[in-house]
Enzyme design. Structure first.
Site, short mmCIF file in Angstrom:
data_model
loop_
_atom_site.label_atom_id
_atom_site.label_comp_id
_atom_site.label_asym_id
_atom_site.label_seq_id
_atom_site.Cartn_x
_atom_site.Cartn_y
_atom_site.Cartn_z
N CYS A 1 3.24 -4.68 6.75
CA CYS A 1 2.87 -4.46 5.36
C CYS A 1 4.09 -4.01 4.56
O CYS A 1 5.13 -3.66 5.11
CB CYS A 1 1.78 -3.39 5.26
SG CYS A 1 0.17 -3.92 5.90
N HIS B 1 0.82 -1.21 0.00
CA HIS B 1 0.00 0.00 0.00
C HIS B 1 0.86 1.27 0.00
O HIS B 1 2.09 1.23 0.21
CB HIS B 1 -0.95 0.01 1.20
CG HIS B 1 -0.26 0.04 2.54
ND1 HIS B 1 0.32 1.19 3.06
CD2 HIS B 1 -0.05 -0.93 3.46
CE1 HIS B 1 0.83 0.93 4.25
NE2 HIS B 1 0.62 -0.36 4.51
#
Length: 476
Positions: free
Chosen positions: A396, A378
């Site tokens: 992440c 992301h």
């Protein structure tokens, strides 16, 4: 089960049976014209269901002296070279060539169908297909005197059996028979729901099969029947196989990733198949999908960069940051599950308590999900200074907004995201997304009920089924 001798095979030619009492080539008195007719007697064996009193009475009237339609029975069938076949009433009796007789018997579709010679000669070809043109696989014994089916029959189906043989002198003879299997029960039939839905996916996409009820691991026979009935075909053809994830879920994958631009069709052949003792499969919807370009993103957590390839060629190298100590990014192969333009990410969703220094609550854009527990690729504009330099995330893979937007627009569901050198826990095969590719091929095959030496191939379209020991016929 209705056995009806309806025609005969002479060599490769199919000849319609004569009217009862007169075979092709007979004169008006029923005598053979042009010499004696070659013939052999076949033993056609089948497993019978338990019948009620009325059925048992009909069995006794038509064929069987004991009056019981249970267990295993053999019917003697005469095959000739002149297009005449007949059902024989007993071992010592032979009806006149050309006589046509029907025997009504309820047949267990889960039991075997066997055809053998009762005298000298050899079987040359046995073909069995249903009313939809689907062929039933079978094998001829090495000495060509015995044939048995290798694929299960379906309940409630009308089958045609064509038998070619030679008598002791080598003269071609044959016969065509028809029979119907008993219908399945109306309720409680085993069905399957396939995934993914029709569309275009990445080369790592997994085929899923969700059964309507569990099939216990202890019932290996039932599991094998289910596997054989779940058919995956592809163009181009690949080697692949099913793996039982749990008692009601199977996954199918190729040995290696799907080829770019492959076409994949997934269908169920469970309808009418006896899975267990009087337990039948029901109708299920098929699915199909195509594979796009092969997109593979490899994130090297130690080098702090992601390399993206399309069909083997590097198309972008992206500075990234991955999980820091205590929050290491999972290592291994993952598959894109979905794309979410905006996601609200909170620390308490992964066990970080509010009020602590590690807690976060952020709107995140261009989020590409790779695990169900919340691992994404992301946009992370707050960590641009660290991207390409150090790992500062909570697990992440973060990158700039511009790079995340490009990645979001480039990948699709099923594309491959591979993390290396992260020091994180390995990606689980099944519990948290599609980690199936982290099993080597031998481990994958071990999850099949068919045995590690018998993977289920995804064959080239259209699918084919072996119906004799030496020939292939199309399965439609």
């Amino acid at each position: 089960m209705t056995w009806s001798v309806v025609a005969a095979v002479t060599g490769a030619a199919l000849v319609v049976a004569a009217a009862p009492g007169r075979a092709p080539g007979q004169d008006g008195a029923g005598r053979p014209a042009g010499g004696p007719d070659a013939a052999v007697t076949l033993l056609v064996g089948r497993a019978l269901d338990v019948g009620d009193g009325g059925i048992a009475a009909r069995c006794a009237l038509e064929a069987f002296r004991d009056g019981l339609c249970t267990g295993w029975r053999q019917q003697r069938v005469r095959a000739t070279s002149r297009g005449a076949g007949s059902v024989l009433r007993g071992p010592a009796s032979r009806e006149a060539a050309g006589a046509t007789r029907t025997v009504v018997l309820p047949t267990n579709s889960g039991g075997p169908l066997e055809i053998a010679l009762a005298e000298a000669g050899r079987l040359t070809d046995v073909t069995v297909h249903d009313g939809h043109g689907r062929y039933v696989g079978g094998e001829l014994a090495p000495r060509s005197r015995h044939w048995t089916n290798t694929e299960p029959l379906r309940a409630g189906e009308l089958y045609t059996v064509q038998v070619g043989a030679q008598d002791a002198a080598g003269t071609p003879v044959g016969v065509t028979m028809a029979f119907r299997t008993s219908p399945p029960p109306d309720e409680g039939r085993l069905t399957v729901e396939f995934g993914p839905r029709p569309g275009t996916y990445g080369a790592g996409q997994i085929v899923t099969a969700a059964l309507s009820r569990p099939v216990p691991a202890a019932d290996r026979t039932a599991r094998a029947r289910v596997e054989r009935a779940l058919q995956v075909t592809s163009e181009p053809a690949v080697e692949g196989g099913w793996h039982w994830v749990d008692e009601s879920t199977l996954h199918y994958r190729p040995r290696t990733y799907w080829p770019a631009h492959a076409e994949v069709h997934v269908t169920s052949g469970l309808d009418g198949v006896e899975v267990g003792d009087h337990d039948y499969g029901g109708p299920s919807d098929s699915t199909e999908f195509t594979v796009g370009d092969r997109i593979e993103a490899v994130t090297d957590a130690e080098a702090h960069e992601m390399t993206v390839r399309r069909n083997g060629k590097v198309i972008r190298t992206i500075p990234v940051t991955t999980g820091k100590a205590g929050f290491r990014t999972r290592s291994g192969i993952k598959v894109v599950l979905r794309k979410e333009y905006q996601v609200r990410m909170r620390g308490d969703s992964v066990g970080i308590k509010r009020g602590t220094s590690e807690f976060y609550d952020l709107p995140v854009f261009y989020a590409t999900r790779v695990t169900w527990s919340g691992e994404y690729v992301h946009a992370a504009p707050w960590s641009v200074a660290s991207q390409g330099e150090e790992n500062v995330s909570h697990g992440c893979t973060g990158m700039s907004t511009a790079e995340a937007a490009w990645f979001f627009q480039t990948v699709r569901e099923g594309d491959i995201v591979h993390v290396v050198n992260s020091e994180g826990e390995p990606m689980a095969p099944f519990e948290n997304g599609f980690g199936d590719w982290n099993l080597d091929w031998r481990a994958w095959q071990a999850g099949s009920a068919l045995g590690s030496d018998a993977p289920v191939p995804a064959t080239a379209l259209p699918a084919v089924s072996r119906h004799t020991a030496s020939r292939l016929r199309p399965l439609t």
